[in-house]
Structures are given as structure tokens and as C-alpha cells.
Design a protein around this motif. Sequence first.
Motif, mmCIF file in Angstrom:
data_model
loop_
_atom_site.group_PDB
_atom_site.id
_atom_site.type_symbol
_atom_site.label_atom_id
_atom_site.label_comp_id
_atom_site.label_asym_id
_atom_site.label_seq_id
_atom_site.Cartn_x
_atom_site.Cartn_y
_atom_site.Cartn_z
ATOM 1 N N LEU A 1 0.873 -1.170 0.000
ATOM 2 C CA LEU A 1 0.000 0.000 0.000
ATOM 3 C C LEU A 1 0.914 1.225 0.000
ATOM 4 N N LEU A 2 1.213 1.722 -1.206
ATOM 5 C CA LEU A 2 2.153 2.830 -1.349
ATOM 6 C C LEU A 2 1.567 4.017 -2.112
ATOM 7 N N SER A 3 0.334 3.938 -2.494
ATOM 8 C CA SER A 3 -0.254 4.998 -3.301
ATOM 9 C C SER A 3 -0.482 6.264 -2.478
ATOM 10 N N GLY A 4 -0.104 7.393 -3.049
ATOM 11 C CA GLY A 4 -0.380 8.680 -2.417
ATOM 12 C C GLY A 4 -1.593 9.366 -2.998
ATOM 13 N N LYS A 5 -2.451 8.615 -3.671
ATOM 14 C CA LYS A 5 -3.593 9.202 -4.373
ATOM 15 C C LYS A 5 -4.566 9.878 -3.415
ATOM 16 N N TYR A 6 -4.878 9.207 -2.295
ATOM 17 C CA TYR A 6 -5.854 9.747 -1.354
ATOM 18 C C TYR A 6 -5.243 10.150 -0.017
ATOM 19 N N GLY A 7 -4.030 9.714 0.240
ATOM 20 C CA GLY A 7 -3.323 10.088 1.462
ATOM 21 C C GLY A 7 -1.833 9.949 1.228
ATOM 22 N N ALA A 8 -1.086 11.028 1.384
ATOM 23 C CA ALA A 8 0.332 11.044 1.020
ATOM 24 C C ALA A 8 1.135 10.009 1.791
ATOM 25 N N THR A 9 2.042 9.341 1.103
ATOM 26 C CA THR A 9 3.007 8.450 1.750
ATOM 27 C C THR A 9 4.399 9.079 1.805
ATOM 28 N N PHE A 10 4.539 10.289 1.293
ATOM 29 C CA PHE A 10 5.764 11.089 1.408
ATOM 30 C C PHE A 10 7.018 10.336 0.951
ATOM 31 N N PRO A 11 7.151 10.014 -0.322
ATOM 32 C CA PRO A 11 8.344 9.293 -0.782
ATOM 33 C C PRO A 11 9.638 10.050 -0.525
ATOM 34 N N ASP B 1 4.329 5.939 -10.726
ATOM 35 C CA ASP B 1 2.914 5.848 -10.413
ATOM 36 C C ASP B 1 2.251 7.131 -10.896
ATOM 37 N N THR B 2 1.417 7.002 -11.920
ATOM 38 C CA THR B 2 0.716 8.157 -12.473
ATOM 39 C C THR B 2 -0.777 8.135 -12.144
ATOM 40 N N GLU B 3 -1.210 7.142 -11.385
ATOM 41 C CA GLU B 3 -2.627 7.044 -11.024
ATOM 42 C C GLU B 3 -2.909 7.905 -9.796
ATOM 43 N N LEU B 4 -2.685 9.199 -9.971
ATOM 44 C CA LEU B 4 -2.864 10.168 -8.899
ATOM 45 C C LEU B 4 -3.839 11.254 -9.337
ATOM 46 N N LEU B 5 -4.300 12.018 -8.384
ATOM 47 C CA LEU B 5 -5.187 13.131 -8.680
ATOM 48 C C LEU B 5 -4.375 14.413 -8.843
ATOM 49 N N GLY B 6 -5.030 15.461 -9.338
ATOM 50 C CA GLY B 6 -4.373 16.752 -9.464
ATOM 51 C C GLY B 6 -4.592 17.602 -8.230
ATOM 52 N N HIS B 7 -4.111 18.823 -8.286
ATOM 53 C CA HIS B 7 -4.315 19.733 -7.162
ATOM 54 C C HIS B 7 -5.791 20.077 -6.989
ATOM 55 N N GLU B 8 -6.503 20.224 -8.089
ATOM 56 C CA GLU B 8 -7.925 20.550 -8.031
ATOM 57 C C GLU B 8 -8.737 19.269 -8.201
ATOM 58 N N ILE B 9 -9.611 18.991 -7.244
ATOM 59 C CA ILE B 9 -10.433 17.782 -7.308
ATOM 60 C C ILE B 9 -11.887 18.143 -7.067
ATOM 61 N N ASP B 10 -12.787 17.183 -7.293
ATOM 62 C CA ASP B 10 -14.207 17.368 -7.084
ATOM 63 C C ASP B 10 -14.450 17.887 -5.665
ATOM 64 N N PRO B 11 -15.198 18.962 -5.503
ATOM 65 C CA PRO B 11 -15.429 19.534 -4.167
ATOM 66 C C PRO B 11 -16.013 18.539 -3.172
ATOM 67 N N GLN C 1 -2.798 15.434 3.239
ATOM 68 C CA GLN C 1 -2.014 15.671 2.038
ATOM 69 C C GLN C 1 -2.179 14.526 1.032
ATOM 70 N N ARG C 2 -1.847 14.854 -0.225
ATOM 71 C CA ARG C 2 -1.852 13.846 -1.286
ATOM 72 C C ARG C 2 -0.666 14.097 -2.198
ATOM 73 N N GLU C 3 -0.148 13.027 -2.816
ATOM 74 C CA GLU C 3 0.795 13.198 -3.909
ATOM 75 C C GLU C 3 -0.005 13.480 -5.179
ATOM 76 N N VAL C 4 0.526 14.336 -6.018
ATOM 77 C CA VAL C 4 -0.177 14.680 -7.254
ATOM 78 C C VAL C 4 0.773 14.516 -8.441
ATOM 79 N N GLY C 5 0.194 14.324 -9.605
ATOM 80 C CA GLY C 5 0.980 14.237 -10.835
ATOM 81 C C GLY C 5 1.596 12.873 -11.040
ATOM 82 N N GLU C 6 2.813 12.685 -10.560
ATOM 83 C CA GLU C 6 3.553 11.443 -10.792
ATOM 84 C C GLU C 6 4.545 11.217 -9.655
ATOM 85 N N VAL C 7 4.684 9.968 -9.248
ATOM 86 C CA VAL C 7 5.678 9.566 -8.251
ATOM 87 C C VAL C 7 6.612 8.557 -8.888
#
Length: 749
Positions: free
Chosen positions: A272-282, A563-573, A582-588
Motif C-alpha cells: 500500500l504505497l499509493s499517495g492518491k488519497y493520502g500522502a506516503t511522502f516518498p 505511479d501516475t494514477e494520482l489526482l491533481g491539485h484541483e479535485i471534485d469539491p 495531504q496527497r501526492e499529485v501528478g507522478e511519483v
Amino acid sequence: MAQSASRPPGSVHIINHTHWDREWFLTEEYTTEWIPKLIDAINEIRTANPDYRYLLDGQTLVVEDLIRTQPHYEASVACLVDSGVLKIGPLYSQPDWRIAGGELLIRNLDAGLGDVARYGGRSNTAWLVDTFGHISQAPQILSMFGVDAVYVWRGVPQLAPLFRWGSPDGTEVAAVNLFGGYRNLYGVSRTKSLAVRRLRGEHDKLAEYYRNLPIPLFDGYDLETEPEDPVSIFRELGGGLDAVELVESSPERYVQAVEQHVDSAPKIAGELLSGKYGATFPGTLSARTYLKLLHSDVEHMLHRVCEPLAALAGAGGMPYRPDLYESWNRELLRNVVHDCICGVSVDPVHERMERSYRRLLREMKLDAERSVRSLARCMQDGHYVLSTTAIPGSGSVRADGSVYEFDAAGLGLSPATVHLAAPGDFRISQVASPLGAVSLGGNGALTVGEVSIGPLEIRRDDGDAYSSEPGELVGIGRIVHAEVESASEVDAVVFVELEADWADGEMTAEMRLRFSQGRTVELDIGLDSNGTGFIAEMIFHPGRFGTVLAGMPFDVVERKPSDTELLGHEIDPRLARVLMGQREVGEVSTFPFQDFVASFDGSRSVVVHARGLRAYRAMPDGAIALPLRRSVEWLAKSGLAGRAGDAGPAMYVPGARCERKIRHQLGVSVVVPEPADRGRYFRQPGQGHPMGAGEIPSAHELAADGRGGSAGACVQPDRGPGHLGRPRGWTSQNHRASRSHRRARCRAR
């Protein structure tokens, strides 16, 4: 994103807790002073509300700190735990699972559950809501200790509130995903006029994700010392909650409430390393690398040298000291807490850690000397390799100007042949290596056959301690001097001195590359720098493009380069209202590893070994980049391109510049496994080796030349009882080091 559910409010489980960041912006001396106030408050609340339950962050270390400093609280804690009011364990501390070694992770649960039993409690649910990612074998490790459920947040790639988390061997545990946060009811007593509105608001925004599940809400915060009794508050207020069933809950009770839904919950296997919904701070994997090296050294000395040597010596009558090793393991577990070993605390915390590691190394060296002296008394004259593992291996090691060649059958003593090393009197191009011809390029890279070692690249890094933000290339290590430094009948050492400077910094590197008859090139780098805002990476190019395989605790994992399966800075309200932090955005493109990372092209593998380093980056051209140093000076910054949200306070931490000389021990191997072995060494995607089921892939197996997985010692009993020389396994500043493989050398006299 799930669609809104039109249904009336249902069951709400309220869990009271604290997340105890023992050391982060303060050292533990200060935070420990706050624990008595917390215990007193819990006692006061349970007197008024006998059904009250409180979770002490799922780690027994908080209790240990309290009893160590305030022993008169022990009876009160025992009463709270025994009655079920206070929930502790099953962990001893909250470690970073990506950085701690597998053996230490097992010791963590063993120590924690021992503490739980000592106070009359039970714990089969783990609380891992703030750790920065999770390893693939965590479910199996937890299950080994009877832990069948776990609460997580960071790293989960789906918005599934409940899922089955599986290890490579098929072991599964129920996992509760706190994507909505672990503090959504915090402070409800301070705003009673808004309490009912807050509860309904939290319920409504989560209902579309939980659907037919009861919804957990959490009253607690980091280092909380003023616990609340929200259930009593809501019952007192009454109005507006007629359709909501409030449950005074606990982690275990909520898991019991959703137990019937576990089998139909989605399954997520592996890391479980995805930062999509909660940052893992690589970026934490490369922050303050000197601490990670020291930690690895101490782990190695304890688990690979001291304990095995003491067990062997114990067979000859020397008393074994389990209490000593238990105390050392606990001290290591205190240092490997995620905020500490990740390098994201204030400087005084990390200064304390460094003192701890250096003292442990001194004490462990003395303990290893004691064991070797005991073993040497019954040995005949000669030179030996003492192996503390059952894995056989052959090769050679250097110690004190001599080269010791060995062929170890496994656990025990094997004779060693001594070769003297003399100054080299030939060119680098004449150095022999089983990997191929050796040449030195103008960019500071050394080529061995198809494999390139180097160059050393320096890039600008505008990140903070949590997140790396690599940018433009600002420097490359240029060659100042290069020569064959020394040679023997079985090896040669090439010395290369590098320098790099840029507008606001400079770096020097002294590299020694040892070529032997084995298929591993050993690389020793002494690195020093001045300046900040940069990352220095050693580049290893395998010569062919391959699949990336990384060593992790009890597993070898296959990963994509990014890992490019991340969200951007702007997301659905609506989603923004739910997600916490926090979340990672763009690419890790930075990922964790332990011991080695390899590039496998289907027929051969180029393996990069590295003791103590924990971060790698797979580059688009197939190269592997290892960050040797990342120099920043802010704990957390705002407005980063690769992270949404602030990670913590904007505190100045000059120690994170890492302006010091550090020694790195690395190695490069080329392995061509037999066809029958490829399934053993290189598993299919998503698979790994279960613990205790056959051989576990290791640096030893991948190197295929006997240079890993063991702790050994070169012993000279003919000189009489005496002292241990330099145990192999020393890294970082101001102490000697090994050449990347797990052997301890010693000399009795």
C-alpha cells in the motif's frame, strides 16, 4: 467517485483515541510529561461513563514511557487495560514499515503483545493510520501474531472503507480505510452548539461511500491530552439525532460490527504505497540518509552479528543474555518510529537518535568481542571465516591490508586463505572482472562489461523533509584523480576521486571499487557536501532495459517505473470535503527498497546492492538512480508542485542539509539464473515468497557469489585470546564500513 446514497442516517460508531507522535516537533522528554494528564482524564471520564473506551494509539510504548517516569501510575494503567477501558497494542511502537527491517517488525509485535498481556489486555486489531505506506507482507506478519484486522489510511489506492488486504502467500486481514480522517469529531466538546450539526455532516458526506456499513467517526488528534466523551455529549443534546444509532465503540468493536461484510469487500493485494488519497511522502525515504545508514548498521549488528554469535558461543557454555538483546531491540524500535527514522522531526530529535545509534554500536561491538573470544578459545591455529547463517557462500573480504579468501559451507567455521595486498602497478583498463572489461569514462562513470556505474549527478531539489521536488541538473562529479590503488592475487581496488560544484554548493566523493573473482563489484563511497536545496544520485545503468525488482521485507516486488494514477491539485469539491491531509499529485517515481534493487530483462539481472539506503528511482532509459544525499532545510513547505496540502509546521531544520562526510557501501552484480531458478528468484507480478516457506530471495541469492545474507568473521586464534577487530557492517560517518555484503570480520589476538 460513488454516487450519493439516499437513505436515512444509520449506525455511527464513535472511537476515542490519541495519535501519539512521541517525537516530532519535540523530544520524548517533553511529550512524556503530558501522559499522566491523559490517564487522569480517562479515569475521570470512565467514572461518569462506565461504557467509555479509549485507544492509546495502538502502541504500548506510551505506557512504557509513563511507567518509566511515573511508576506509581502502573496500577491505574493495569486497571484500565484489564477492565477494557484503555486499549493498548498490539504494536510496541508505530514504525515506518518501509524502512524498518523485517526482523525488527516481527520483534515489534512480539514486544507489544507481551506488554498487552502483562497488563491483562487483549489486542487483535492493529492501528496504523499515520504510517507512510505499508509493505506487502504486513498482513502475514500481523496474522502470525493473531492480529486479524487493521486500520490504515495512507497508501490505500481505493476509496473502499472496508477491504481484504492480502499478502503474497494468500494471508488476508480485514482492513478499515480511514480516508475520511482519524479526527473528524475532534473538539466536539468545545463547540457543543454545533455538535449535532457536525455529526450529521460527517455522517452524510461519508454515507455514499459506506452505503450499508456502519460509519466510524473518530474523536482524537495528535498528542491529544484532553480526551472527550462525545457519546455522552450527544445523548445529553438529544434533538436531531433520533434516527442515528450512536455506539460507544472501539477498533475491535467496529470490526465485529462489519465482520459479515468482509467476505464481500474488495481485495487489495500487496503493498500500500499509493499517495492518491493520502500522502506516503516518498521524499522521506531519502531525507537524512545518515540516520537510515546508522539504523541499518545497528539492525545488522544486533540481528546478524551479536545475537547469532552469542547463540553460537552459548552452545560452548557462554551465558546468553536475552534481556540485553531485548533492551537493544526496544531502543531500535523507538528510533524507527515513522516521524523519527523518516527524518521529519526537528533537529534535537535526530541528534538524540544519532547519539543512541553510536552508543549502541559501541556496546554491540563489545558484545561481539565477548562472543568471539569465547569461540576462539576452542579453535586451532589458523585463519577462519565464522558464518552465522546456514546459507553457504564463497568469496573474499579485505581486512587490515590483507585479503581473506573463503569457502563457507554454512553455519560455523570454515578455513580462510590469506593474500597480501600491495600497491597496484597497472592501469585501470587491465583490471580483471568476471563481468567484463573495465574502463573509466570522462563523465566519471566506470563501465564494467555492459554495466555502467555512475555518474554522480546533482539536481536542484526545492522540496522539504517530506517531499522531494527534483529539478534541473546542476552538476556532475568530475574526475580529479583515478588509479589502481592496490591489488592481490584475488582482487584489485580502483580509487576514483570526484568533485562537483554549482552556484550555491559543492560536493566531493572518494570512491573505491573492489573487483574480485566473484560477480559483485563492491563500491565504497565517502561523500561530503556543502549547500542546500539539492539531491545527489548515483546512477547505475544495466546496459539493457528491464523490469524493476526491489527487495523488501520478506519479499521481492515488481514495480512500474512510476505511479501516475494520482489526482491533481484541483479535485471534485465533494471528494475534497471527505479527504484528510495531504496527497501526492501528478507522478511519483521514487520508491522504497531494502538491500537491493534489480533490473531483470528476462535472461539476466543487474542487481544494485545498498546497505541502509531506502530510496531508488527508475529512470526512463532503464537506469537506476540511488539518492545518496538529499539536502533541504525546511521541515515542511507549502505550494509544492508534487504534493497537495502541507505536511506539517514550517520549521527550520538545518540538520536536514546533511553537511557531513558519510560512507556508503554499495555493490553491483550481474546474475544469470538457471531456467529452473528463475521462478524462485523472480516471481510473477504480484507474487512473493511467504515467510517460512522455502528460501526467501535475498541479496545473497541474487548476487549468486556468496556475498550476502550472512555474518562472518576472520579469526586468528594463533595470536591468543584478544579483541574483535572491525565488525563488517559499519556505515556512515566516522566509523569503518563493510563492502555491501553481510559479513562481520574480527581478529582475536
